[in-house]
Scaffold this motif. Structure first.
Motif, PDB file in Angstrom:
ATOM      1  N   VAL A  77     -29.870 -17.518   4.789  1.00  0.00           N
ATOM      2  CA  VAL A  77     -29.192 -17.413   6.078  1.00  0.00           C
ATOM      3  C   VAL A  77     -29.971 -16.375   6.884  1.00  0.00           C
ATOM      4  CG1 VAL A  77     -27.076 -16.776   7.266  1.00  0.00           C
ATOM      5  CG2 VAL A  77     -26.949 -18.014   5.095  1.00  0.00           C
ATOM      6  N   PRO A  78     -30.737 -16.818   7.876  1.00  0.00           N
ATOM      7  CA  PRO A  78     -31.577 -15.874   8.623  1.00  0.00           C
ATOM      8  C   PRO A  78     -30.748 -14.848   9.390  1.00  0.00           C
ATOM      9  CG  PRO A  78     -32.193 -18.154   9.084  1.00  0.00           C
ATOM     10  CD  PRO A  78     -30.905 -18.188   8.332  1.00  0.00           C
ATOM     11  N   GLY A  79     -31.093 -13.583   9.187  1.00  0.00           N
ATOM     12  CA  GLY A  79     -30.427 -12.506   9.915  1.00  0.00           C
ATOM     13  C   GLY A  79     -31.382 -11.775  10.836  1.00  0.00           C
ATOM     14  N   LEU A  80     -32.681 -11.785  10.447  1.00  0.00           N
ATOM     15  CA  LEU A  80     -33.712 -11.095  11.203  1.00  0.00           C
ATOM     16  C   LEU A  80     -35.034 -11.793  10.922  1.00  0.00           C
ATOM     17  CD1 LEU A  80     -34.708  -8.435  12.756  1.00  0.00           C
ATOM     18  CD2 LEU A  80     -35.037  -7.479  10.482  1.00  0.00           C
ATOM     19  N   ILE A  81     -35.816 -12.002  11.959  1.00  0.00           N
ATOM     20  CA  ILE A  81     -37.147 -12.588  11.789  1.00  0.00           C
ATOM     21  C   ILE A  81     -38.157 -11.620  12.389  1.00  0.00           C
ATOM     22  CG2 ILE A  81     -38.691 -14.486  12.396  1.00  0.00           C
ATOM     23  CD1 ILE A  81     -36.272 -16.334  12.397  1.00  0.00           C
TER      24      ILE A  81
END
Length: 174
Positions: A62-66
């Protein structure tokens, strides 16, 4: 020149009020609980979306920061849009988030399978990092579906009743 601080993770999520039900080994989100279903969780919850790992489809993040080249950091909707619309230009960009089993993880874009459908994961609260359910369907009437987040409707097949959902399930071998 000092670097800007690393922003807090902001995974996208959509609020859902209802129940996570289970029939056999399959789980679904439902506004009302059908008689033959077991309730896994009822009340307010958050649906988040996991991007599957390349070659390890049992896991998703689950992407939270890229983090993109040269210190650019993206969170929330901006990170989600980048991942699915522009990440092919930055295969080494790093995706920080929580895995589908709740573990903290970091993956590069090139190790994610963006061609696979996202995995819907349900959390008891916005602060939770471990999902309580992995539904594969949504049970909602047309009038109920109008009130749901478009991303949730796009990510799960919708059925008007638990009976219609069960008709689509593969037969039990046992």
């Amino acid at each position: 020149m000092p670097r800007p601080p690393i922003p807090e993770r902001q995974p996208i999520g959509d609020a859902f009020t209802g129940a996570v039900i289970e029939i056999g080994a399959a789980q679904a989100l439902a506004h009302t609980v059908p008689e033959m279903a077991t309730v896994v969780h009822q009340g307010a919850m958050i649906a988040r979306y996991g991007v599957r790992y390349l070659g390890k489809a049992q896991f998703s993040i689950v992407p939270g920061l890229i983090a993109i080249d040269y210190g650019t950091m993206l969170t929330g909707e901006e990170a989600w849009e980048f991942l699915f619309r522009h990440s092919n230009l930055y295969p080494r960009a790093e995706v920080f988030g929580y895995r589908s089993d709740g573990r903290d993880d970091m993956m590069t874009v090139k190790t994610l399978d963006l061609a696979q459908p996202v995995e819907v994961l349900v959390y008891a609260s916005a602060e939770a990092t471990t999902p309580i359910a992995k539904p594969t369907a949504l049970i909602a009437l047309d009038s109920e579906a109008e009130l749901l987040a478009p991303r949730l409707l796009e990510s799960l097949p919708r059925f008007s009743s638990a009976a219609k959902w069960q008709e689509q399930m593969p037969p039990n071998d046992g």
